[in-house]
Design a protein around this motif. Structure first.
Motif, PDB file in Angstrom:
ATOM      1  N   SER A 287       0.840  -1.195   0.000  1.00 14.85           N
ATOM      2  CA  SER A 287       0.000   0.000   0.000  1.00 14.85           C
ATOM      3  C   SER A 287       0.877   1.248   0.000  1.00 14.85           C
ATOM      4  O   SER A 287       2.046   1.204   0.408  1.00 14.85           O
ATOM      5  N   ALA A 288       0.262   2.363  -0.439  1.00 17.73           N
ATOM      6  CA  ALA A 288       0.948   3.659  -0.359  1.00 17.73           C
ATOM      7  C   ALA A 288       0.746   4.274   1.029  1.00 17.73           C
ATOM      8  O   ALA A 288       1.331   5.294   1.349  1.00 17.73           O
ATOM      9  N   ASP A 289      -0.122   3.654   1.836  1.00 21.49           N
ATOM     10  CA  ASP A 289      -0.495   4.229   3.128  1.00 21.49           C
ATOM     11  C   ASP A 289       0.394   3.673   4.239  1.00 21.49           C
ATOM     12  O   ASP A 289       0.473   2.460   4.443  1.00 21.49           O
ATOM     13  N   LEU A 290       1.049   4.578   4.952  1.00 17.01           N
ATOM     14  CA  LEU A 290       1.976   4.150   6.004  1.00 17.01           C
ATOM     15  C   LEU A 290       1.307   3.260   7.054  1.00 17.01           C
ATOM     16  O   LEU A 290       1.932   2.357   7.608  1.00 17.01           O
ATOM     17  N   ARG A 291       0.015   3.516   7.320  1.00 17.21           N
ATOM     18  CA  ARG A 291      -0.666   2.700   8.344  1.00 17.21           C
ATOM     19  C   ARG A 291      -0.688   1.225   7.950  1.00 17.21           C
ATOM     20  O   ARG A 291      -0.486   0.342   8.789  1.00 17.21           O
ATOM     21  N   ALA A 292      -0.900   0.957   6.647  1.00 14.99           N
ATOM     22  CA  ALA A 292      -0.906  -0.443   6.175  1.00 14.99           C
ATOM     23  C   ALA A 292       0.498  -1.031   6.244  1.00 14.99           C
ATOM     24  O   ALA A 292       0.671  -2.226   6.534  1.00 14.99           O
ATOM     25  N   ILE A 293       1.510  -0.205   6.004  1.00 16.67           N
ATOM     26  CA  ILE A 293       2.909  -0.677   6.066  1.00 16.67           C
ATOM     27  C   ILE A 293       3.234  -1.081   7.509  1.00 16.67           C
ATOM     28  O   ILE A 293       3.817  -2.151   7.758  1.00 16.67           O
ATOM     29  N   ILE A 294       2.819  -0.242   8.452  1.00 19.83           N
ATOM     30  CA  ILE A 294       3.121  -0.526   9.870  1.00 19.83           C
ATOM     31  C   ILE A 294       2.381  -1.800  10.327  1.00 19.83           C
ATOM     32  O   ILE A 294       2.939  -2.637  11.040  1.00 19.83           O
ATOM     33  N   SER A 295       1.134  -1.977   9.876  1.00 15.41           N
ATOM     34  CA  SER A 295       0.396  -3.210  10.234  1.00 15.41           C
ATOM     35  C   SER A 295       1.111  -4.436   9.674  1.00 15.41           C
ATOM     36  O   SER A 295       1.247  -5.462  10.364  1.00 15.41           O
ATOM     37  N   ALA A 296       1.585  -4.330   8.421  1.00 14.92           N
ATOM     38  CA  ALA A 296       2.267  -5.478   7.797  1.00 14.92           C
ATOM     39  C   ALA A 296       3.580  -5.778   8.518  1.00 14.92           C
ATOM     40  O   ALA A 296       3.958  -6.947   8.675  1.00 14.92           O
ATOM     41  N   MET A 297       4.260  -4.728   8.974  1.00 16.03           N
ATOM     42  CA  MET A 297       5.513  -4.939   9.720  1.00 16.03           C
ATOM     43  C   MET A 297       5.238  -5.736  10.994  1.00 16.03           C
ATOM     44  O   MET A 297       6.013  -6.616  11.366  1.00 16.03           O
ATOM     45  N   ALA A 298       4.121  -5.421  11.638  1.00 11.77           N
ATOM     46  CA  ALA A 298       3.767  -6.105  12.888  1.00 11.77           C
ATOM     47  C   ALA A 298       3.542  -7.597  12.630  1.00 11.77           C
ATOM     48  O   ALA A 298       3.698  -8.427  13.533  1.00 11.77           O
ATOM     49  N   GLU A 299       3.167  -7.931  11.386  1.00 10.77           N
ATOM     50  CA  GLU A 299       2.973  -9.348  11.038  1.00 10.77           C
ATOM     51  C   GLU A 299       4.246  -9.973  10.472  1.00 10.77           C
ATOM     52  O   GLU A 299       4.219 -11.079   9.942  1.00 10.77           O
TER      53      GLU A 299
END
Ligand code: ADP
Length: 406
Positions: A287-299
């Motif tokens: 995603s271009a959205d940082l919030r989705a990047i941070i969620s994916a990092m948590a996984e």
């Protein structure tokens, strides 16, 4: 005084109405009495109009993609239905437009006259997604509201004083003479944040060296010395500089030549890949959205982690560039979607500057700061989070210009 602000993008038309006293501008940004947004991306040939007042909200489907009809419908919600806030559209005293590209000609907001419209038209090749939308808005207002004064507030204007050593590219000089130079963007936001920073700190703007970090979907830094923009990361187009949501930022230009020669990419394909398929989106594939990047990092997603590491690396790299241009730093400002909301990005961006005496207060940083100082009392550099108010900045320019033409 009623001031209408129009902020046209390639696929949206935002607008708001301020009711301001004629004598004095309020010290703090007031809420608009009406705001509206047309999203043209909902479906081919259609739009969705959302309108809000302090008391009510409304959604209207626009059945055609006709921009003039859409703007007419949007303005009608000012004078009819649940969102009515005016008796008649003639109550609007002045209309301000955000105009993305003003070229090297405009260093200030101006009243729109036929030559100004011509200049915005001539700059279409430099801002093909935006300047046509601004002209549509200006023409629509002429048709609907007649002779009301209109003001263009340029996103490039604040950067007009960047000295040649930072504005000229090291390419054949005749290209510079054709207008290929650093223009810089997000100027309305950088200027607003610099003024707000001085106000928050209670110091004259003239005395401060400031770096403003406008980190939204698009992102840029500005080096501001005594209120004057002396360098910025965006350049000839809003593609240069920082890594962004879906834009690459600066890359080796020979990559493009290689892709054209060896893989047959066309200019249009490369334009799309670099503007819409790169940045967080391109690297993470998420995603271009940082919030989705941070969620994916948590996984545990490795490419999401890489994308954020690259984002911070490039942000700090360009911060170093702005710092060198300024030769010192009093204030570091974070603003826009990521700058205002991501404590993580602010924390990582502030790491490693101990030699400057820059110290972040992590408690303040994590407490959803807005328009406050989040540095420790002994930090040599003040670190501010400022909620950018581009519409309010445009309304202020209109207010000042209106009093000069009365
Ligand atoms: P634009 O450049 O389109 O005006 P904004 O300034 O509104 O964009 O920034 C939008 C971006 O801000 C989003 O894509 C997202 O990456 C980021 N963002 C917004 N809220 C948060 C949050 N709470 N945490 C992290 N990032 C956020």
């Amino acid at each position: 005084m009623k001031i209408l602000v129009l902020n046209a993008g390639s696929s949206s038309q935002k607008s708001c109405l301020y009711a301001l006293p004629s004598q004095n501008l309020p010290e703090h940004p007031p809420s608009p009495i009406w705001s509206a947004n047309i999203d043209w991306t909902v479906a081919e040939g259609r739009g969705l109009l959302k309108v809000k007042t302090p008391l009510t909200k409304q959604e209207i489907q626009l059945e055609s993609g006709d921009r003039l009809a859409g703007i007419t419908k949007m303005l009608n919600t000012l004078v009819e239905g649940e969102t009515k806030v005016l008796k008649d559209l003639s109550e609007i005293d002045i209309v301000g437009h955000r105009v993305v590209h003003g070229g090297s000609k405009y260093s200030e907001a101006v009243i729109i006259t036929p030559p100004v419209k011509e200049a915005i038209t001539n700059l279409i090749p430099l801002a093909p997604a935006h300047n046509p939308a601004h002209l549509e808005g200006i023409n629509a207002i002429e048709q609907i509201l007649g002779k009301v004064p209109q003001v263009a507030v340029f996103d490039t204007a604040f950067h007009a004083k960047i000295p040649p050593k930072a504005a000229v590219y090291p390419i054949p000089y005749q290209w510079y003479e054709q207008g290929i130079r650093r223009y810089g963007f997000h100027g309305i936001s950088h200027k607003y944040c610099a003024q707000k920073a001085a106000e928050i700190l209670g110091k004259p703007l003239k005395s401060l060296k400031i770096i403003t970090c406008h980190l939204g979907n698009g992102a840029s830094l500005a080096a501001i010395d005594g209120g004057i923009g002396i360098n910025t990361t965006m350049g000839f187009t809003p593609l240069e500089g920082l890594m962004m949501g879906a834009r690459s930022g600066s890359i080796d230009p020979a990559i493009l030549i290689y892709l054209m020669r060896e893989q047959g990419y066309t200019a249009d394909q490369l334009n799309e890949m670099l503007n819409q398929e790169s940045g967080f989106k391109g690297v993470s594939g998420i995603s271009a959205d940082l919030r989705a990047i941070i969620s994916a990092m948590a996984e545990g997603n490795q490419r999401a982690s890489l994308a954020l590491e690259m984002y911070i690396h490039r942000l700090k790299y360009h911060l170093g560039g702005m710092l060198a241009s300024l030769g010192g730093l009093d204030v570091l400002v974070f603003t826009a979607g990521i700058g205002e909301n991501s404590a993580l990005v602010r924390e990582k961006a502030c790491e490693g500057w101990d030699f400057l005496g820059l110290k972040l207060d992590t408690v303040k940083n994590n407490a959803r700061p807005e328009d406050i100082d989040i540095s420790t009392p002994d930090s040599a550099v003040r670190i501010l989070v400022i909620h950018t108010e581009e519409d309010w900045a445009i309304a202020q320019e209109c207010w000042h210009l209106r009093t000069t033409i009365e």
